[in-house]
Design a protein around this motif. Sequence first.
Motif, PDB file in Angstrom:
ATOM      1  N   GLU A  97       0.845  -1.033  -0.168  1.00  0.00           N
ATOM      2  CA  GLU A  97      -0.121   0.201  -0.340  1.00  0.00           C
ATOM      3  C   GLU A  97       0.512   1.287  -0.293  1.00  0.00           C
ATOM      4  OE1 GLU A  97      -3.438   2.862   0.771  1.00  0.00           O
ATOM      5  OE2 GLU A  97      -2.899   0.714  -0.599  1.00  0.00           O
ATOM      6  N   MET A  98       2.102   1.546   1.091  1.00  0.00           N
ATOM      7  CA  MET A  98       2.757   2.586   1.091  1.00  0.00           C
ATOM      8  C   MET A  98       4.054   2.338  -0.510  1.00  0.00           C
ATOM      9  SD  MET A  98       4.221   1.690   4.289  1.00  0.00           S
ATOM     10  CE  MET A  98       5.935   2.925   4.281  1.00  0.00           C
ATOM     11  N   SER A 139       2.430   1.898  -3.628  1.00  0.00           N
ATOM     12  CA  SER A 139       1.514   1.934  -4.732  1.00  0.00           C
ATOM     13  C   SER A 139       1.462   4.090  -4.609  1.00  0.00           C
ATOM     14  CB  SER A 139       0.275   1.540  -4.117  1.00  0.00           C
ATOM     15  OG  SER A 139      -0.363   1.890  -3.040  1.00  0.00           O
ATOM     16  N   HIS A 140       1.923   3.764  -2.731  1.00  0.00           N
ATOM     17  CA  HIS A 140       1.667   6.116  -2.613  1.00  0.00           C
ATOM     18  C   HIS A 140       3.460   6.964  -3.222  1.00  0.00           C
ATOM     19  CE1 HIS A 140      -1.975   6.716  -1.444  1.00  0.00           C
ATOM     20  NE2 HIS A 140      -1.875   5.112  -0.285  1.00  0.00           N
ATOM     21  N   LEU A 141       3.791   5.499  -3.913  1.00  0.00           N
ATOM     22  CA  LEU A 141       5.348   5.937  -4.221  1.00  0.00           C
ATOM     23  C   LEU A 141       5.897   5.820  -5.338  1.00  0.00           C
ATOM     24  CD1 LEU A 141       7.226   5.023  -0.575  1.00  0.00           C
ATOM     25  CD2 LEU A 141       7.312   6.990  -1.641  1.00  0.00           C
ATOM     26  N   ARG A 142       4.684   5.580  -6.243  1.00  0.00           N
ATOM     27  CA  ARG A 142       5.513   5.115  -7.449  1.00  0.00           C
ATOM     28  C   ARG A 142       4.584   6.787  -8.366  1.00  0.00           C
ATOM     29  NH1 ARG A 142       6.955   0.432  -8.613  1.00  0.00           N
ATOM     30  NH2 ARG A 142       6.540  -1.111  -7.214  1.00  0.00           N
ATOM     31  N   ILE A 151       4.092  11.765  -8.333  1.00  0.00           N
ATOM     32  CA  ILE A 151       3.220  11.255  -6.522  1.00  0.00           C
ATOM     33  C   ILE A 151       2.599  13.106  -7.007  1.00  0.00           C
ATOM     34  CG2 ILE A 151       3.518  12.000  -4.006  1.00  0.00           C
ATOM     35  CD1 ILE A 151       6.415   9.653  -4.512  1.00  0.00           C
ATOM     36  N   ASP A 197      -2.549  13.861  -2.476  1.00  0.00           N
ATOM     37  CA  ASP A 197      -2.961  12.865  -1.694  1.00  0.00           C
ATOM     38  C   ASP A 197      -1.918  11.752  -0.666  1.00  0.00           C
ATOM     39  OD1 ASP A 197      -5.197  14.706  -1.624  1.00  0.00           O
ATOM     40  OD2 ASP A 197      -6.054  12.774  -3.083  1.00  0.00           O
ATOM     41  N   ASP A 198      -1.046  12.045  -1.968  1.00  0.00           N
ATOM     42  CA  ASP A 198      -0.044  10.216  -1.796  1.00  0.00           C
ATOM     43  C   ASP A 198       0.955  11.388  -0.855  1.00  0.00           C
ATOM     44  OD1 ASP A 198      -0.654   8.808  -3.629  1.00  0.00           O
ATOM     45  OD2 ASP A 198      -0.158  10.057  -5.532  1.00  0.00           O
ATOM     46  N   GLU A 242       0.383  13.331   1.403  1.00  0.00           N
ATOM     47  CA  GLU A 242      -0.511  13.579   2.736  1.00  0.00           C
ATOM     48  C   GLU A 242      -0.283  12.472   3.528  1.00  0.00           C
ATOM     49  OE1 GLU A 242      -2.204  15.437   6.257  1.00  0.00           O
ATOM     50  OE2 GLU A 242      -1.202  16.721   4.040  1.00  0.00           O
ATOM     51  N   TYR A 243      -0.385  11.116   2.951  1.00  0.00           N
ATOM     52  CA  TYR A 243      -0.925  10.207   3.137  1.00  0.00           C
ATOM     53  C   TYR A 243       1.103   9.351   3.937  1.00  0.00           C
ATOM     54  CZ  TYR A 243      -0.461   4.784   3.145  1.00  0.00           C
ATOM     55  OH  TYR A 243      -0.576   3.157   3.520  1.00  0.00           O
ATOM     56  N   LEU A 244       1.632   9.381   3.068  1.00  0.00           N
ATOM     57  CA  LEU A 244       3.218  10.006   3.452  1.00  0.00           C
ATOM     58  C   LEU A 244       3.734  10.010   4.505  1.00  0.00           C
ATOM     59  CD1 LEU A 244       4.563   9.174  -0.453  1.00  0.00           C
ATOM     60  CD2 LEU A 244       3.886   7.694   1.616  1.00  0.00           C
TER      61      LEU A 244
END
Length: 328
Positions: free
Chosen positions: A259-260, A262-265, A268, A271-272, A274-276
């Motif tokens: 999941e993490m 996927s946000h680093l691809r 960015i 929203d990515d 903020e999540y990270l």
Amino acid sequence: MMSQEERAQLLVPIAGFVKEFEEHFKQSLQSDAPVLSHALEHLQHSSGKHVRPIIVGLCAQLCAGVTNAQTLSAALVIELLHTASLIHDDVIDWSDTRRGQPTLNALYSNHQAVLMGDYVLSTAFLELVSREHNPEMLRVVAQAGRSLSIGELMQLSLSKAHTYREEDYYEVVDRKTGALFEASARLGALSVNATDDEVEHCARLGQLMGRAFQLQDDLFDYDKARDVGKPTGHDLIEGKVSLPLLYVLSQASPTERDEMISHLRQPIGPDDIEYLLRIARERGGIDYTEAQIESILQEAIDLLRSFAPSDTRETLEQFITLLGERQR
């Protein structure tokens, strides 16, 4: 962040050296060529706190109680090398600002900025060959320059490969920031003909300071409250994953890790980011990195205390402590 008055008070043991360095550095960033004069003036006004030249002077004085012409020359070379590397880094990263000021590639173009960086690098080489240096000092500078290049290539490769390992992160840190700090400390000791043990102790001290400096710098990317001249999440946007997230990734379950990642691809988005940033804070990445900084600085202070007590040793200890407390 230290005020000018606090900085001046801290550096009393090498006040004369710092003043002389700043004059020489300003003179080195001058040219009669109109195409360069404005850019070099901009570099003078946007330069940092000259941490690396200060380390050169402090380590020389720590070992011998004095600085000399070779110490001054080494400080100038290391800061010019550092300045050139920043110009080239900004081109590679397509950065528009540094320390809140426009970069040369933003003011001109990437092509022109590369050539301006080459000019600054050549100025460092000219300083090297214009002075009588210990041959070992020449090797140290050349090795530092080569290490910077390898570190940058490693960082680019890792960002594309999506390899997230703490050991790789530390190797990049040691080859980039660590290499210049280590070279600064080693050059300071060599400039005053310190003993082999003193040179190696200073070199290790420099490497540890470089690690702490970079880890602290990387933490700034996760803190919206700190004005450090770049937006929060800037490193992540560039594909640079630093210790807070590397720790969380190492502790995550396979599902959480996927999941993490996927946000680093790339690319960015907000929203990515903020999540990270949230994950790094909530899962202990920030706390882990702060603990690592504290451990590194304590090792540096313990090593420093192997030198005889002096005003310079006390100054260096305060300097090391401030690396863990700086706000930008």
